[in-house]
Design an enzyme around this catalytic site. Structure first.
Site, PDB file in Angstrom:
ATOM      1  N   TYR A 143      83.834  44.545  30.612  1.00 22.63           N
ATOM      2  CA  TYR A 143      82.652  44.041  31.315  1.00 22.63           C
ATOM      3  C   TYR A 143      81.449  44.296  30.434  1.00 22.63           C
ATOM      4  CZ  TYR A 143      78.928  43.876  34.888  1.00 22.63           C
ATOM      5  OH  TYR A 143      77.795  43.594  35.606  1.00 22.63           O
ATOM      6  N   ASP A 238      80.034  47.063  22.299  1.00 17.94           N
ATOM      7  CA  ASP A 238      79.280  47.320  23.523  1.00 17.94           C
ATOM      8  C   ASP A 238      79.480  48.790  23.871  1.00 17.94           C
ATOM      9  OD1 ASP A 238      78.263  47.648  26.019  1.00 17.94           O
ATOM     10  OD2 ASP A 238      79.174  45.844  26.878  1.00 17.94           O
ATOM     11  N   LYS A 266      72.533  52.843  29.741  1.00 16.08           N
ATOM     12  CA  LYS A 266      72.904  54.063  30.467  1.00 16.08           C
ATOM     13  C   LYS A 266      72.284  55.338  29.889  1.00 16.08           C
ATOM     14  CE  LYS A 266      77.006  51.847  32.392  1.00 16.08           C
ATOM     15  NZ  LYS A 266      76.922  51.617  33.816  1.00 16.08           N
TER      16      LYS A 266
HETATM   17  C1  LIG Z   1      80.202  48.319  28.843  1.00 16.35           C
HETATM   18  C2  LIG Z   1      79.072  47.780  29.668  1.00 16.35           C
HETATM   19  N1  LIG Z   1      78.270  46.843  29.145  1.00 16.35           N
HETATM   20  C3  LIG Z   1      77.230  46.342  29.820  1.00 16.35           C
HETATM   21  C4  LIG Z   1      76.943  46.770  31.097  1.00 16.35           C
HETATM   22  C5  LIG Z   1      75.785  46.196  31.837  1.00 16.35           C
HETATM   23  O1  LIG Z   1      74.786  47.164  31.951  1.00 16.35           O
HETATM   24  P1  LIG Z   1      73.691  47.063  33.125  1.00 16.35           P
HETATM   25  O2  LIG Z   1      74.414  47.350  34.408  1.00 16.35           O
HETATM   26  O3  LIG Z   1      72.666  48.096  32.753  1.00 16.35           O
HETATM   27  O4  LIG Z   1      73.132  45.681  33.076  1.00 16.35           O
HETATM   28  C6  LIG Z   1      77.759  47.743  31.690  1.00 16.35           C
HETATM   29  C7  LIG Z   1      77.487  48.220  33.055  1.00 16.35           C
HETATM   30  O5  LIG Z   1      78.208  48.952  33.659  1.00 16.35           O
HETATM   31  C8  LIG Z   1      78.843  48.266  30.955  1.00 16.35           C
HETATM   32  O6  LIG Z   1      79.657  49.193  31.476  1.00 16.35           O
END
Ligand SMILES: Cc1ncc(COP(=O)(O)O)c(C=O)c1O
Length: 431
Positions: A143, A238, A266
């Protein structure tokens, strides 16, 4: 679920979809109504119903120091007193950027944004601009936020809700996205054999966290690096979950693979809304205003968020921080595994350094299809059993457990003891 939470939930549902501002908070995967939190401190959430819960969700990752850490609260208070947003450059942006660059040499230059979603959205735009190609390769069960182009076979809430994509995401928006199984280098190689010249980038969670924790198998990330480089495509890590979480320098510092671009979020915001993307100097020079790739944000580099992030990283840079986190993660992961074994409940624990997931499965979990084969019903009963014992674990099988520096071995022992009772009850009803 107490009376006060119930009343708030009823009001919330009338006002907001599902009564929440982010889907997984609604307990859809485990059933029941969510509790409402009144305040938090250290390793604990305090509910509106007067209960104290040991928290292993940690706001879904950011709160690696625990809740309301004094250094972070003080940094935010100081920043707020100095002004909540300037709309001009500020010292605090430079200070956080410098810390991230020092920790992650591959992040030669960086752009702050306000969420992980914005970071990945911007990174793929940059990758497409830099390569002049359209195709993005992602992995099933990973995700990357709710970016239209990445809403294909996504994990996290998407996995929980069983939505393969989402209404409202047009066929055109995902027509240049291909999803392949995580940890399947052969599938990636085959795809590149056929369409390598079209691929702008491969985006990957270097440790998958959104199908539950699934570590990369040996050679997977290395292989991605080699294949992308051979075909002139970019490699995007990511690290929204793993950055400053599995190690100070993120997963890239542990696996020895240097991505072209890195997405963060995060932990670098210390509990305030922050994301960032960064990487190769030549690529970042293409971002406006230096280059033509447009990307902007009214609150990007917000002083409160920068201050919270910098204060968090300063605590994490102290000696032993990651050793302590990993020791606690091992203690909890092993403790839960042993408790389940003693009760005869099938459990597979996947741990990658400081993060882990307990999968209700007899067999190893190396990709999303194996994660989906777990007993979600048993997970739901485990979740509610733990909550009854005053322990908050993720309300979904497809998420990670996050320990923080505010947890300690005594608390972990108590959590393991609580889990023994829960597993014993699960075993009784299974037999
Ligand atoms: C690996 C990863 N990338 C991107 C995101 C998206 O981040 P946000 O919820 O701050 O938009 C998340 C959210 O949990 C994530 O776990």
């Amino acid at each position: 679920m107490g009376e006060r939470s119930h009343q708030l939930y009823e009001k919330a549902v009338a006002l907001m979809p599902g009564g929440v501002n982010s889907p997984v908070r609604a307990f859809g995967a485990v059933g029941g109504e969510p509790f409402f939190t009144a305040r938090s401190a250290g390793p604990y959430l305090y509910t509106e119903d007067g209960e104290r819960l040991v928290d292993y969700v940690s706001s879904w990752g950011p709160l690696i120091l625990g809740h309301a850490h004094p250094a972070v609260v003080a940094a935010i208070a100081q920043a707020a007193a100095d002004g909540t947003s300037f709309g001009t450059p500020s010292r605090l942006e430079v200070e956080l950027a410098a810390r991230i660059h020092a920790a992650m040499p591959a992040v030669e230059r960086i752009r702050m944004v306000s969420s992980g979603t914005e970071a990945t959205m911007s990174a793929i735009r940059l990758a497409r601009a830099a390569t002049g190609r359209s195709l993005i390769v992602k992995f099933i069960g990973c995700y990357h936020g709710h970016v239209d182009a990445l809403m294909v076979s996504a994990g996290s809430g998407m996995a929980t809700l069983g939505i393969p994509s989402s209404p409202g995401v047009t066929a055109a928006a995902v027509s240049d996205t291909v999803a392949v199984p995580y940890n399947d280098l052969a599938a990636v190689a085959e795809l590149f054999d056929q369409r390598g010249a079209e691929v702008a980038a491969v985006i990957v969670e270097p440790v998958a966290g959104n199908m539950g924790v699934v570590p990369p198998v040996d050679g997977f990330l290395d292989g991605l690096r080699q294949i992308t480089a051979a075909h002139g495509a970019l490699l995007i890590f990511d690290e929204v979950i793993t950055g400053f979480r599995v190690a100070y320098g993120g997963a890239q510092s542990l696996c020895g693979v240097r991505p072209d671009l890195t997405c963060l979020g995060k932990v670098i915001g210390g509990g305030l809304p922050v994301g960032a993307y960064g990487g190769r100097r030549d690529l970042m020079a293409m971002v406006a205003p230096e280059g033509k790739v447009y990307q902007a944000g009214t609150l990007s580099g917000n002083p409160l968020a920068m201050a919270a992030g910098a204060a968090t990283l300063d605590q994490l840079a102290l000696p032993d921080a990651y050793q302590r986190l990993e020791e606690m993660a091992i203690m909890l992961a092993d403790g839960l595994a042993e408790a389940a074994k003693a009760s005869g409940v099938p459990l597979t624990v996947n741990r990658a350094w400081t993060i882990f997931t307990t999968f209700f499965s007899r067999t190893p979990v190396r990709d999303f299809s194996q994660a989906q084969a777990c007993s979600l019903e048993t997970y739901a009963r485990y979740f509610h059993g733990m909550l009854d014992q005053g322990v908050f674990v993720a309300p979904s099988q497809f998420e990670a457990m996050f320990v923080s520096l505010a947890h300690d071995p005594a608390l972990i022992s108590r959590t393991v003891a609580a889990s023994r009772q829960v597993f014993a009850r699960l075993a009784e009803t299974q037999s």
